[in-house]
Scaffold this motif. Sequence first.
Motif, PDB file in Angstrom:
ATOM      1  N   THR A   1       6.467 -10.411   8.459  1.00 28.67           N
ATOM      2  CA  THR A   1       6.086  -9.002   8.431  1.00 28.67           C
ATOM      3  C   THR A   1       7.268  -8.102   8.769  1.00 28.67           C
ATOM      4  N   HIS A   2       8.329  -8.246   8.036  1.00 24.19           N
ATOM      5  CA  HIS A   2       9.547  -7.473   8.265  1.00 24.19           C
ATOM      6  C   HIS A   2       9.470  -6.051   7.722  1.00 24.19           C
ATOM      7  N   ASP A   3       8.439  -5.752   6.945  1.00 23.45           N
ATOM      8  CA  ASP A   3       8.283  -4.366   6.511  1.00 23.45           C
ATOM      9  C   ASP A   3       6.830  -3.936   6.683  1.00 23.45           C
TER      10      ASP A   3
ATOM     11  N   VAL B   1       0.820  -4.542   7.265  1.00 27.35           N
ATOM     12  CA  VAL B   1      -0.539  -4.015   7.101  1.00 27.35           C
ATOM     13  C   VAL B   1      -1.438  -5.040   6.416  1.00 27.35           C
ATOM     14  N   VAL B   2      -0.970  -5.643   5.345  1.00 29.77           N
ATOM     15  CA  VAL B   2      -1.837  -6.577   4.611  1.00 29.77           C
ATOM     16  C   VAL B   2      -2.004  -7.898   5.349  1.00 29.77           C
ATOM     17  N   ALA B   3      -0.983  -8.328   6.081  1.00 29.23           N
ATOM     18  CA  ALA B   3      -1.126  -9.546   6.885  1.00 29.23           C
ATOM     19  C   ALA B   3      -2.174  -9.328   7.969  1.00 29.23           C
ATOM     20  N   GLU B   4      -2.136  -8.180   8.604  1.00 24.89           N
ATOM     21  CA  GLU B   4      -3.126  -7.849   9.623  1.00 24.89           C
ATOM     22  C   GLU B   4      -4.507  -7.676   8.999  1.00 24.89           C
ATOM     23  N   GLY B   5      -4.549  -7.141   7.786  1.00 21.71           N
ATOM     24  CA  GLY B   5      -5.817  -6.954   7.093  1.00 21.71           C
ATOM     25  C   GLY B   5      -6.571  -8.262   6.904  1.00 21.71           C
ATOM     26  N   ILE B   6      -5.854  -9.350   6.651  1.00 17.52           N
ATOM     27  CA  ILE B   6      -6.503 -10.657   6.521  1.00 17.52           C
ATOM     28  C   ILE B   6      -7.200 -11.003   7.829  1.00 17.52           C
ATOM     29  N   GLY B   7      -6.484 -10.833   8.937  1.00 16.74           N
ATOM     30  CA  GLY B   7      -7.050 -11.150  10.241  1.00 16.74           C
ATOM     31  C   GLY B   7      -8.213 -10.254  10.634  1.00 16.74           C
TER      32      GLY B   7
END
Length: 135
Positions: free
Chosen positions: A52-54, A59-65
């Motif tokens: 998650t370097h940008d 946002v989308v990585a967190e959205g999965i969680g």
Amino acid sequence: MCRLGELARLTGHPVRSEYKMPGEPDVWPKADVIAVAPATFNTVNSWALGLTHDFVVGVVAEGIGKGIPIVAMPCVNSAYVQHRQFERSVAELRAMGVQLLYGEGGFVPNQPGQGKPKEFPWGLVLDAAEGATRT
């Protein structure tokens, strides 16, 4: 190309492109769905690997969680998809519940240098996002 001010006016919310500081209020409402398009080779691979370097990948990585439905459509050429990590990343994102519109019925890569930005199938992304809000 949409200007940031107009996008803020249309949505009624400020445009963010950087992380907020801890303790700062979140100015966005809870998302019903997230659409990621066109997703680059770098975005797809970074996201699948959890890098998650940008801001967008974060946002989308967190959205999965958070369990937010996510629809994504890459826009990559046929040379990029020859890299073994790309197919692994597609499979990984799908395994995490991302509706990835790639291949038959989604984005089909073109030859390098033969991109047709005006022909990007936005309708597929928008229809899938709308459908994801109904489930």
